[in-house]
Design an enzyme around this catalytic site. Sequence first.
Site, PDB file in Angstrom:
ATOM      1  N   ASP A 280     117.524  -6.827  25.072  1.00 19.49           N
ATOM      2  CA  ASP A 280     116.154  -7.069  25.489  1.00 19.49           C
ATOM      3  C   ASP A 280     115.377  -7.499  24.242  1.00 19.49           C
ATOM      4  O   ASP A 280     115.895  -7.490  23.115  1.00 19.49           O
ATOM      5  CB  ASP A 280     115.530  -5.858  26.183  1.00 19.49           C
ATOM      6  CG  ASP A 280     114.374  -6.289  27.092  1.00 19.49           C
ATOM      7  OD1 ASP A 280     113.885  -7.426  26.940  1.00 19.49           O
ATOM      8  OD2 ASP A 280     113.938  -5.494  27.941  1.00 19.49           O
TER       9      ASP A 280
HETATM   10  C1  BGC Z   1     111.337  -7.508  29.042  1.00 13.53           C
HETATM   11  C2  BGC Z   1     112.438  -8.253  29.762  1.00 13.53           C
HETATM   12  C3  BGC Z   1     112.244  -9.732  29.636  1.00 13.53           C
HETATM   13  C4  BGC Z   1     112.169 -10.086  28.163  1.00 13.53           C
HETATM   14  C5  BGC Z   1     112.032 -11.563  27.915  1.00 13.53           C
HETATM   15  C6  BGC Z   1     111.110  -8.028  27.640  1.00 13.53           C
HETATM   16  O1  BGC Z   1     109.959  -7.506  27.079  1.00 13.53           O
HETATM   17  O2  BGC Z   1     111.653  -6.140  29.019  1.00 13.53           O
HETATM   18  O3  BGC Z   1     112.486  -7.858  31.106  1.00 13.53           O
HETATM   19  O4  BGC Z   1     113.294 -10.402  30.274  1.00 13.53           O
HETATM   20  O5  BGC Z   1     111.057  -9.428  27.603  1.00 13.53           O
HETATM   21  O6  BGC Z   1     110.792 -12.035  28.232  1.00 13.53           O
END
Ligand code: BGC
Length: 740
Positions: A280
């Site tokens: 993530d």
């Molecule tokens: C979120 C994810 C997301 C990623 C990319 C993160 O902060 O937890 O769900 O896919 O950002 O934007």
Amino acid sequence: MHFKSQLLIIFTICSTIGWSQNYEAKVDSLMNLMTLQEKIGQTVMYSGRWDQTGPIVGTDNGRYIREGNLGAMLNAFTVKGTRDLQKIAVEETRLGIPLLFGYDVIHGHRTIFPINLALSASWDLKMVEESSRIAAEEASAEGLHWTFAPMVDLSREPRWGRISEGAGEDVYLGSQMAKAYIKGFQGDDLSKSNTILACAKHYVAYGAAQAGRDYHTVNMGEGELRNVYLPPFKAAVDAGVETFMSAFNELNGVPTSGNKFTLRDILRDEWKFKGFVVSDYTSINELVPHGFAKDSIDAARIGMNAGVDMDMVGKLYHHFLEDLVKEGKVPEAYVNDACRRILLAKFKLGLFDDPYRYIDQDRENNTKYKDEFLTKAREIAAASSVLLQNKNEALPLSKDIKKIAFIGPLVKDEYDIIGNWAAKGDRNGKAVSIFEGISEYLNPNHILYAKGCEILKDDESGFEEAISISKQADAIVLVMGEGHHMSGEAASRTNLKIPGIQPELIKKIREANPNKKITLVLMNGRPLNLSDEVNLVDAILEIWFPGTMGGAATADLLFGKVNPSGKLTVTFPRNVGQVPIYYNMKNTGRPIPDDNPKEDYKSNYIDVPNTPLFVFGHGLSYTTFNYSDFKLSSQTLNSKGTIEASVTVTNTGSMDGHEIVQLYIHDKVASVTRPIKELKGFQKINLKKGESKTVTFKISVEDLKFYNSKMEYGVEPGEFEIAIAPSSDFRFEHTFKLLD
Ligand code: BGC
């Protein structure tokens, strides 16, 4: 010979000798040409500037691409944007390896569908698949190859803002939804330019954050992990999902982006997942504040060794992985595996045949907001709404009502209505507001409108006008709820009430109109505490954040053109103190007796009942359904066989409608206690008024399996209760035996 010509020869040989689908061989040939640094480059992802989905981390993307240090990008799309970046990768790097472009296409890309919690409330797998198919059409037409969806985190935590992004609290339903999304995004052939890679996230148990606070600690036994939180991820693997995202949270002391047990032992060794895992957003860096890595270098080591193949935005693999391999702290084989998996995905997408295949200006121009997409979005939004309450037949509204007052901060909203994580959905004019929607049904002289108040501010100056128009009206519709930013990431709440002074306004409007029918239309991204409102209004229509066509769909429901059919996939508590509350709890050693819920020294509260306000599976219709004639094909089931359970469902009301018929079982005695009810099947049927249908479910041992205390997956013979019901609020009356 120039490397790119060498590459071309290898691919041409592969094609001529019939290896066109043998991507593994192609990847191996390519990897033979790559340096360690270039391989690491494939494991690095940075963000473009088209959107911001996390803290900005300074980047110099063009340079990184040119140097072969960047394999994928997020938040970079549009034909023009991706062409410019892809050109650098293909024409200005030694090997010309194309970039992968990913983005959070969560419930639509331009045409926005209801938020995912709402989509799950449709219980309609075909619609969910259609929504993600359309999202893939629009996203791929803007150069995107990959979506960070579906979020398959099960959650029983209404305080957690991200409950809005998932399919609710149930294991079975969540697993079915996961498969439907993946099918829609990935289609049956990834090499088509309108299919994109899906990503099962956030692996794992992110939805069980303590006290519902985002990114918070998770402690849970392996039994609960395997029986409840892992199955939707396993379903995603079974559905062929190409990528996984590791999560932010720690699990039993080990952060999930550095967790070898979940990433290597379970995902790779047990489940044989062949795709790649992306972290993530800076979740590998966060191993340091977690107290699990001593510094960024250590975090990079732990991340790769645990099995995270790609570093999202964190810069760690880019800066430290090469030295870590050279020092023997990260096996080179791990980097090779990660690079191989990422390249394989690029081959499957056809990017080595044509790196610009997703980059087509005509397609981009002609794909956004197609009429057929908007029509689908309207249909799906109506199917995702849930009629929670309908006293005094307040709904549907008759078009003959002389004056209807529409009151509330969300009546004219075109901004919040598309919800959180709305990708590139237009918040400025494209979405149909409730006001626009009802204007299709009513002449302007039948409509009274007042905003009344804001969602969050405590300025009561608009109350007077709102109360005054409510008095002039024959029926009242309140459109209230949360702002879209109140759910989604980093949007946890400790108070589940309708926010701000909206509840005050509801009270005052009821006081001023003791005998009028009042409907509350709710926009929100989580279960709310509606304990006061159920007594103040007649009808409650939960529309969540219904998307681009939300206003039109809501009007279709309010005026009865469409009959509500959605049902809750998450429990609505009476108050926040009951949380976590979910339908498939355990019985305890001191369950409350049916005839005396207040009995002392039983597992109950002294201030509220154990029951929620609205149960899992609840949802009303403008018609009524009767369930009769339950039958079991046999009282016994053996390990190889199946039995059939059936029921007759009759539409006993005066309108055609859809009913979601639910199958539940209960394993009465087992070596580890089992939930009091478990959903094991559902069917959504359409019944004309007066019509009856027999609904049949097949049950086999597969449906009865669980992980025991030794973490063995299997069944235990004995007695099972079974029911087919309209919601989870029923008592079992039938049983069957599973034989040895
Ligand atoms: C979120 C994810 C997301 C990623 C990319 C993160 O902060 O937890 O769900 O896919 O950002 O934007």
